[in-house]
Design a protein around this motif. Structure first.
Motif, mmCIF file in Angstrom:
data_model
loop_
_atom_site.group_PDB
_atom_site.id
_atom_site.type_symbol
_atom_site.label_atom_id
_atom_site.label_comp_id
_atom_site.label_asym_id
_atom_site.label_seq_id
_atom_site.Cartn_x
_atom_site.Cartn_y
_atom_site.Cartn_z
ATOM 1 N N ASP A 161 0.858 -1.184 0.000
ATOM 2 C CA ASP A 161 0.000 0.000 0.000
ATOM 3 C C ASP A 161 0.897 1.238 0.000
ATOM 4 O OD1 ASP A 161 -1.765 2.019 0.498
ATOM 5 O OD2 ASP A 161 -2.939 0.893 1.957
ATOM 6 N N PRO A 162 0.825 2.070 -1.047
ATOM 7 C CA PRO A 162 1.753 3.207 -1.123
ATOM 8 C C PRO A 162 1.372 4.356 -0.184
ATOM 9 C CG PRO A 162 0.317 3.186 -3.028
ATOM 10 C CD PRO A 162 -0.020 1.956 -2.242
ATOM 11 N N ILE A 163 0.141 4.365 0.299
ATOM 12 C CA ILE A 163 -0.259 5.476 1.169
ATOM 13 C C ILE A 163 -1.261 4.925 2.192
ATOM 14 C CG2 ILE A 163 -1.920 6.287 -0.603
ATOM 15 C CD1 ILE A 163 -1.360 9.164 0.480
ATOM 16 N N PRO A 164 -0.766 4.112 3.140
ATOM 17 C CA PRO A 164 -1.657 3.365 4.038
ATOM 18 C C PRO A 164 -2.626 4.273 4.805
ATOM 19 C CG PRO A 164 0.661 2.911 4.555
ATOM 20 C CD PRO A 164 0.652 3.837 3.395
ATOM 21 N N ALA A 165 -2.178 5.478 5.133
ATOM 22 C CA ALA A 165 -3.026 6.353 5.936
ATOM 23 C C ALA A 165 -4.285 6.774 5.183
ATOM 24 C CB ALA A 165 -2.230 7.582 6.365
ATOM 25 N N LYS A 166 -4.228 6.800 3.847
ATOM 26 C CA LYS A 166 -5.375 7.346 3.113
ATOM 27 C C LYS A 166 -5.858 6.473 1.968
ATOM 28 C CE LYS A 166 -6.116 11.822 3.124
ATOM 29 N NZ LYS A 166 -5.969 13.240 2.816
ATOM 30 N N SER A 167 -5.286 5.280 1.832
ATOM 31 C CA SER A 167 -5.608 4.505 0.630
ATOM 32 C C SER A 167 -7.094 4.164 0.524
ATOM 33 C CB SER A 167 -4.767 3.239 0.581
ATOM 34 O OG SER A 167 -4.969 2.475 1.734
ATOM 35 N N LYS A 168 -7.817 4.219 1.634
ATOM 36 C CA LYS A 168 -9.249 3.902 1.580
ATOM 37 C C LYS A 168 -10.104 5.139 1.288
ATOM 38 C CE LYS A 168 -9.296 -0.519 3.023
ATOM 39 N NZ LYS A 168 -8.021 -0.709 2.277
ATOM 40 N N GLN A 169 -9.468 6.319 1.333
ATOM 41 C CA GLN A 169 -10.255 7.547 1.126
ATOM 42 C C GLN A 169 -10.011 8.189 -0.248
ATOM 43 O OE1 GLN A 169 -8.637 8.204 4.825
ATOM 44 N NE2 GLN A 169 -10.146 6.587 5.076
ATOM 45 N N LEU A 170 -8.980 7.709 -0.947
ATOM 46 C CA LEU A 170 -8.676 8.316 -2.238
ATOM 47 C C LEU A 170 -9.215 7.432 -3.357
ATOM 48 C CD1 LEU A 170 -5.018 9.414 -1.478
ATOM 49 C CD2 LEU A 170 -7.041 10.864 -1.566
ATOM 50 N N PHE A 171 -9.914 8.052 -4.293
ATOM 51 C CA PHE A 171 -10.548 7.281 -5.364
ATOM 52 C C PHE A 171 -10.198 7.845 -6.735
ATOM 53 C CE2 PHE A 171 -13.062 6.676 -1.586
ATOM 54 C CZ PHE A 171 -13.377 5.322 -1.612
ATOM 55 N N ALA A 172 -9.883 6.943 -7.660
ATOM 56 C CA ALA A 172 -9.668 7.346 -9.050
ATOM 57 C C ALA A 172 -11.023 7.327 -9.747
ATOM 58 C CB ALA A 172 -8.713 6.385 -9.729
ATOM 59 N N VAL A 173 -11.316 8.390 -10.495
ATOM 60 C CA VAL A 173 -12.605 8.503 -11.173
ATOM 61 C C VAL A 173 -12.463 8.036 -12.618
ATOM 62 C CG1 VAL A 173 -14.455 10.070 -11.864
ATOM 63 C CG2 VAL A 173 -13.232 10.459 -9.725
ATOM 64 N N GLN A 174 -13.376 7.175 -13.047
ATOM 65 C CA GLN A 174 -13.410 6.749 -14.448
ATOM 66 C C GLN A 174 -14.816 6.953 -14.996
ATOM 67 O OE1 GLN A 174 -11.669 2.744 -13.256
ATOM 68 N NE2 GLN A 174 -11.034 2.854 -15.394
ATOM 69 N N LEU A 175 -14.894 7.450 -16.216
ATOM 70 C CA LEU A 175 -16.188 7.673 -16.862
ATOM 71 C C LEU A 175 -16.206 6.976 -18.218
ATOM 72 C CD1 LEU A 175 -16.754 11.506 -16.342
ATOM 73 C CD2 LEU A 175 -18.024 9.667 -15.236
ATOM 74 N N GLN A 176 -17.281 6.281 -18.494
ATOM 75 C CA GLN A 176 -17.385 5.598 -19.794
ATOM 76 C C GLN A 176 -18.068 6.545 -20.779
ATOM 77 O OE1 GLN A 176 -19.882 2.152 -19.692
ATOM 78 N NE2 GLN A 176 -18.371 0.912 -20.781
ATOM 79 N N SER A 177 -17.258 7.446 -21.331
ATOM 80 C CA SER A 177 -17.887 8.507 -22.120
ATOM 81 C C SER A 177 -17.958 8.181 -23.611
ATOM 82 C CB SER A 177 -17.120 9.818 -21.913
ATOM 83 O OG SER A 177 -15.814 9.662 -22.413
ATOM 84 N N MET A 178 -17.383 7.025 -24.006
ATOM 85 C CA MET A 178 -17.411 6.739 -25.448
ATOM 86 C C MET A 178 -18.773 6.203 -25.882
ATOM 87 S SD MET A 178 -15.450 4.488 -23.635
ATOM 88 C CE MET A 178 -15.157 2.746 -23.408
ATOM 89 N N ASP A 179 -18.994 6.229 -27.194
ATOM 90 C CA ASP A 179 -20.285 5.810 -27.752
ATOM 91 C C ASP A 179 -20.499 4.313 -27.572
ATOM 92 O OD1 ASP A 179 -20.485 8.382 -28.586
ATOM 93 O OD2 ASP A 179 -20.014 7.957 -30.700
ATOM 94 N N ASP A 180 -21.754 3.895 -27.702
ATOM 95 C CA ASP A 180 -22.046 2.466 -27.759
ATOM 96 C C ASP A 180 -21.275 1.855 -28.905
ATOM 97 O OD1 ASP A 180 -23.790 1.513 -25.738
ATOM 98 O OD2 ASP A 180 -25.332 2.866 -26.515
#
Lengths: 401, 437
Positions: free
Chosen positions: B47-66
């Motif tokens: 875990d590279p950042i044990p103090a905060k690894s549960k509070q930091l989130f990477a956001v992903q959006l599926q913005s491409m067309d069908d």
């Protein structure tokens, strides 16, 4: 081989030693054959032909940060200056360096949108008529770009209309016919293929199609540019040492960086694979040594347990060679069972590695070669203890401890 | 009793120096090999950042067309387009948010003394520093004003500050990035040591950027991307403005959410955002997905630990098994040879348990010697790894956990291997050995 039956009986009576040896041989064989297979896979990858004279070519990058520089003009001056250096054969400006791991790729289509036709992904190199000579590429059909076909520009308003492709890309896009004279489409842009060159690799050697490369006669003058220089091999170091000063003298508001030989770029790109290969080699060398030592130790132990028995046999007239043969055959017997088990284990492990990881399936030849090697190794390891057993005096049979 | 057993073991080892050395070597080699691969694996998956690894989130959006897929396991792109990153940042719906981009500059002090050097830089928001627990040595993050108005302020890492300004605080001084004049507002200690988890695009183990500038400068200075750009849509990109407006994925986006409730709220916000973009006609997909992955999920999703490393760990444990089979054989030999002595001890009143324990202690002693020697071997081979691949220079090391694990694994492995020989020897029938043979 009248000895075999009593030998097997003896083995069955003291199972533990034999079982241990068998287990060692089996696991070792499983590891060695799989690791050897992975090593050969890596070696083929590391030593693949790239199509370049890697020791004669080097590359460097330029980053201009003065927005007022006329980049088109500046890069033309730079090329000229480099070309006049002693030892330089040719130079080409480009958007990526072969074998370096970074580049641009795009889908090339046989028809324009919307129908598109066949689409093949290829690395596209924006460069000039000097690229083929600089890279040392061989034309196998058609011709090189003419100087007047090359677009020199700092924007994308005016795009090139011709292209040169590698043989590999040509065959994939036009499997049954000559690619020469055909038109390919990158989006709306139509490019007529005027030349086909022999295989050279693009920027990504681990790509599924590393030699799909297309060249556009487009000297795109971005603030960041890359140059490829071909030199006389023995003068490369000397030319490389001059580059930074030469270009900074031309224009100081810029950084010249990553001046590296093509062999160095390739080595850096492959560093991780080479490391893994080395680790595997160390692993199997040490493992074979440990196993050999184990066999040595166990045979020694067996012999020391049977000192009296050997003495008795000797006293009853057995020759030294018979004693040596006995232990060697016994060892070979156990090792063979271990090898048969190990071969199965190796295939099983190979199977698992293939399903869990993206490894090709283990070929039988590696198991067979490793098995032969293991058998020879076990005989060598048992040789010295067997010799020692042969030297046991017959008189020991009559002595008490 | 224990110390007596240790003493006995030591005498026993000294009596058969050859076999003892072989056994210790076998364990040491097994442990050395196993700890080498395990240490690299451990550092990669830590875990590279044990103090905060549960509070930091990477956001992903599926913005491409069908119909347009992605090569990830769940069909979501790793990065965001610029319009999305900017929109999400403008709404600031999370407790803290950091849009970011890897870019770079020619760095110099504007005088003839320093030759400009090309360096990677991270364009992000001021929240970045608090989110990723950056420790300021001098000054602090830029103010919110700088984020809003694209002010030319910069935070640099300590090592760079020392290179350029020596030991004194550079806060308030100027730094040239390309030919733009920036004001240094803060100096930070390195944010992450070995895994650049917040941007895994160009290799997880590359050195992190040492320069941080406000995100809004991307638009203002037309900062080039030094990372990956991936497109899916047929778009005419002729100018930088075209790229800003395009659907190309080229930015990373992290949010900080303290608990499930906040995560729920942010998920609702993203759902609304997607609906809103659909109404605007930007997203045309029937059911666009999104995802919030915490730090460790993000590392697994991005396959930070490569297959090679897993295979090496697997093979080295098999290797250890071979070493154990080896030791087992040698122990058997050694113990059985001592049967007459054990017979005497048994006859004098030692119980089976005592004999058994005595031999296990001896085996454990072997294990600990082998474990300690194994640590040295592992250090040696880790040094070899670092030498042959510079990207692993911070990874190929043993931390405290690994240093403790080495002898523990060695002792456990040896005791397991020693069970059978010790059992065999304690079953010795005293009468048999008391007789003359």
């Amino acid at each position: 081989m009248s000895e075999l039956k009593p030998m097997i009986n003896a083995l069955l009576r003291s199972k533990i030693g034999a079982v241990l040896l068998l287990v060692q041989v089996a696991i070792t064989l499983a590891i060695v054959s799989n690791a050897a297979f992975m090593i050969s896979d890596r070696l083929a990858y590391l030593n693949q032909p790239t199509g370049y004279d890697e020791s004669a070519i080097f590359s460097f990058r330029v980053n201009n940060f003065d927005p007022d520089i006329n980049l088109v003009q500046q890069y033309a001056l730079d090329e000229q200056a480099i070309r006049s250096l002693d030892g330089v054969v040719d130079v080409a400006m480009t958007n990526w360096v072969p074998l370096s791991g970074s580049g641009d790729s795009s889908s090339m289509h046989t028809s324009p949108p919307p129908e598109m036709g066949r689409g093949v992904r290829a690395a596209y190199q924006l460069t000039s008529d000097s690229a083929l000579n600089t890279l040392g590429a061989t034309l196998i059909a058609g011709r090189n770009f003419r100087a007047d076909e090359v677009v020199h520009s700092d924007n994308r308003d005016n795009l090139p209309t011709t292209a040169i492709v590698t043989k590999d890309l040509a065959e994939e896009m036009f499997p049954d016919e000559s690619a020469l004279g055909k038109t390919v489409y990158q989006g709306q842009g139509a490019l007529k293929i005027i030349g086909v060159i022999d295989t050279i690799k693009g920027p990504w050697l681990d790509d599924s199609r590393p030699a799909n490369v297309i060249f556009f006669p487009f000297n795109y003058a971005d603030s960041r540019a890359e140059f490829i220089v071909r030199t006389e091999a023995h003068k490369r170091a000397q030319v490389m040492a001059q580059i930074e000063e030469l270009l900074l003298n031309n224009e100081s508001q810029r950084v010249i960086y990553r001046i590296e030989g093509l062999d160095e770029s390739k080595a850096a790109y492959m560093a991780r694979d080479r490391l893994v290969m080395r680790m595997l080699i160390v692993l199997i060398v040490v493992l074979v040594l440990v196993t050999a030592l184990g066999i040595f130790g166990l045979t020694l132990f067996n012999i020391s347990k049977r000192t009296k028995q050997i003495g008795t046999r000797r006293a009853l007239g057995a020759r030294r060679s018979a004693i040596v043969r006995y232990f060697l055959v016994e060892n070979a017997l156990v090792a063979s069972v271990g090898i048969v088990l190990g071969a199965g284990l190796a295939m099983l492990l190979g199977q698992q590695l293939m399903t869990v990881f993206s490894l090709p399936s283990l070929s039988w030849t590696f198991v067979l070669a490793s098995a032969t090697f293991m058998l020879i190794m076990s005989l060598i390891a048992a040789w010295a203890p067997a010799q020692r057993a042969a030297n046991i005096e017959p008189s020991i049979a009559t002595r008490s401890i | 009793m224990f110390w007596h057993y240790i003493d006995l073991s030591w005498r026993s080892l000294k009596r058969t120096p050859m076999v003892s050395t072989l056994m210790v070597l076998a364990i040491a080699i097994g442990i050395g090999v196993t700890m080498t691969t395990l240490s690299v694996y451990h550092m990669m998956s830590a875990d590279p950042i044990p103090a905060k690894s549960k509070q930091l989130f990477a956001v992903q959006l599926q913005s491409m067309d069908d119909g347009d897929g992605w090569w990830t396991s769940d069909d979501l792109p790793y990065q965001l387009s610029f319009p999305d990153a900017e929109n999400l940042y403008q709404d600031r719906a999370a407790k803290a948010q950091a849009p970011m981009l890897r870019t770079g500059f020619a760095v110099h002090l504007g005088d003839a003394r320093t030759k400009p050097q090309l360096m990677g830089a991270r364009a992000t928001s001021r929240d970045f520093f608090s989110m990723f627990n950056a420790q300021f040595v001098h000054g602090g993050a830029w103010r919110e004003q700088a984020d809003k108005d694209a002010m030319k302020q910069v935070v640099i890492e300590r090592s760079l500050s020392e290179e350029l300004y020596g030991q004194q605080s550079p806060v308030g001084k100027t730094l040239y990035l390309d030919n733009h004049v920036f004001e240094v507002v803060g100096v930070v200690a390195p944010v992450t040591r070995h895994i650049k988890f917040y941007d895994l695009n160009n290799g997880a183990f590359r050195k992190p950027e040492r320069i941080f500038v406000p995100f809004s400068l991307i638009r203002e200075l037309e900062l080039p991307s030094w990372g990956n750009s991936n497109g899916w849509k047929r778009e005419e990109i002729k100018s930088y403005q075209d790229k800003l407006n395009s659907e190309i994925y080229w930015l990373q986006y992290w949010v900080e959410l303290d608990n499930d409730e906040q995560k729920q709220q942010y998920s609702d916000y993203l759902r609304n955002y997607i609906d809103q973009q659909k109404q605007l006609g930007r997203f045309t997909r029937e059911h666009p997905k999104f995802s919030l992955r915490d730090v460790n999920q993000w590392m697994t999703y991005n396959k930070v630990v490569s297959e090679d490393n897993k295979i090496l760990v697997l093979l080295s444990f098999m290797f250890l098994a071979v070493c154990l089979a080896n030791i087992l054989g040698l122990l058997l030999a050694k113990f059985m040879r001592r049967a007459p002595e054990v017979g005497v001890r048994r006859a004098l009143g030692a119980s089976k348990t005592q004999v058994f324990m005595q031999h296990l202690v001896e085996v454990a002693l072997l294990g600990s010697l082998g474990g300690v020697l194994g640590i040295f071997l592992a250090q040696l081979s880790l040094w070899g790894v670092r030498e042959s691949y510079s990207a692993y220079s911070d990874l190929a090391t043993m931390d405290a956990l690994m240093l403790i694990s080495a002898p523990v694994i060695a002792i456990i492995a040896c005791v397991v291997a020693g069970l059978l020989p010790a059992w065999q020897v304690c079953r010795t029938n005293p009468a048999y050995y008391l007789k003359t043979q």
